[in-house]
Scaffold this motif. Structure first.
Motif, mmCIF file in Angstrom:
data_model
loop_
_atom_site.group_PDB
_atom_site.id
_atom_site.type_symbol
_atom_site.label_atom_id
_atom_site.label_comp_id
_atom_site.label_asym_id
_atom_site.label_seq_id
_atom_site.Cartn_x
_atom_site.Cartn_y
_atom_site.Cartn_z
ATOM 1 N N ARG A 1 0.830 -1.213 0.000
ATOM 2 C CA ARG A 1 0.000 0.000 0.000
ATOM 3 C C ARG A 1 0.861 1.259 0.000
ATOM 4 O O ARG A 1 0.588 2.205 -0.729
ATOM 5 N N LYS A 2 1.884 1.281 0.832
ATOM 6 C CA LYS A 2 2.764 2.454 0.915
ATOM 7 C C LYS A 2 3.457 2.708 -0.420
ATOM 8 O O LYS A 2 3.547 3.851 -0.874
ATOM 9 N N LEU A 3 3.953 1.650 -1.046
ATOM 10 C CA LEU A 3 4.614 1.805 -2.342
ATOM 11 C C LEU A 3 3.630 2.246 -3.423
ATOM 12 O O LEU A 3 3.971 3.061 -4.278
ATOM 13 N N THR A 4 2.419 1.729 -3.374
ATOM 14 C CA THR A 4 1.409 2.104 -4.364
ATOM 15 C C THR A 4 1.028 3.571 -4.230
ATOM 16 O O THR A 4 0.970 4.307 -5.222
ATOM 17 N N ILE A 5 0.789 4.020 -3.008
ATOM 18 C CA ILE A 5 0.461 5.422 -2.771
ATOM 19 C C ILE A 5 1.636 6.308 -3.184
ATOM 20 O O ILE A 5 1.455 7.346 -3.832
ATOM 21 N N SER A 6 2.841 5.873 -2.846
ATOM 22 C CA SER A 6 4.039 6.626 -3.242
ATOM 23 C C SER A 6 4.162 6.708 -4.758
ATOM 24 O O SER A 6 4.506 7.766 -5.305
ATOM 25 N N ALA A 7 3.886 5.617 -5.453
ATOM 26 C CA ALA A 7 3.982 5.601 -6.918
ATOM 27 C C ALA A 7 2.969 6.547 -7.553
ATOM 28 O O ALA A 7 3.290 7.265 -8.510
ATOM 29 N N VAL A 8 1.750 6.584 -7.023
ATOM 30 C CA VAL A 8 0.734 7.493 -7.560
ATOM 31 C C VAL A 8 1.154 8.944 -7.340
ATOM 32 O O VAL A 8 1.085 9.779 -8.252
ATOM 33 N N LEU A 9 1.623 9.251 -6.140
ATOM 34 C CA LEU A 9 2.076 10.613 -5.853
ATOM 35 C C LEU A 9 3.324 10.970 -6.670
ATOM 36 O O LEU A 9 3.478 12.112 -7.113
ATOM 37 N N MET A 10 4.200 9.997 -6.871
ATOM 38 C CA MET A 10 5.393 10.241 -7.696
ATOM 39 C C MET A 10 4.989 10.550 -9.137
ATOM 40 O O MET A 10 5.549 11.462 -9.760
#
Length: 174
Positions: A9-18
């Motif tokens: 989840r953290k990586l997915t949210i980070s990827a969307v924000l990135m």
């Protein structure tokens, strides 16, 4: 929630924000100013730093800005990596570590320090890359404005308009 699910989840949210950071790093979505453009990616960088832990904030801020520059204007990409990465880590550290019990105060203090780090980093970086301190000095007011506008919008989104509450309600502390 198990550790693997939380990390995903953290990586997915980070990827969307990135991805949002990269998009807002383009000239298409920038504001023209004398001698260049004012980018709006600071909104995403500061927002991510308020929402995410320091490592993930660095990914969004530093790596996202690096990739945006690499794709669209590569000269300052390493400056962006260091400057926006440090900006995001500092803000996140203040919110999630130093002022854990008072996150709004942490966000305000961290954002002010991140603001100084960002315009100082870009000014020194431009002076180095372009070998002209005069060029760097000419861009300083726009860098200050970009960072101030981005920070103010992010603080409003997170605290006034409830993005932090929504984020925690949806994802918890992960």
């Amino acid at each position: 929630m198990n550790k693997t699910h939380s990390a995903t989840r953290k990586l997915t949210i980070s990827a969307v924000l990135m991805a949002m950071n990269i998009i807002l790093s383009t000239s298409v979505l920038s504001v023209p100013v004398p001698g260049g453009h004012m980018y709006l990616n600071d909104v995403i960088i500061v927002t991510a730093a308020i929402l995410l832990e320091p490592f993930y904030a660095f990914l969004v801020g530093g790596v996202g800005a690096f990739l945006g520059d690499m794709l669209f204007y590569p000269a300052p990409m390493f400056i962006s990596l260091a400057t926006h990465g440090l900006q995001a880590v500092v803000i996140s550290f203040f919110v999630h570590r130093l002022f854990r019990d008072r996150p709004v105060a942490g966000a305000l203090i961290g954002t002010l320090i991140g603001w100084v780090l960002t315009f100082t980093g870009y000014t020194l970086g431009r002076a180095f890359i372009y070998s002209t301190p005069a060029y760097a000095a000419a861009k300083l007011p726009y860098q200050v404005l970009q960072t101030a506008v981005g920070s103010a919008l992010a603080l409003l989104l997170c605290w006034k308009y409830g993005l932090v509450k929504l984020y925690h309600r949806q994802f918890g502390d992960m």
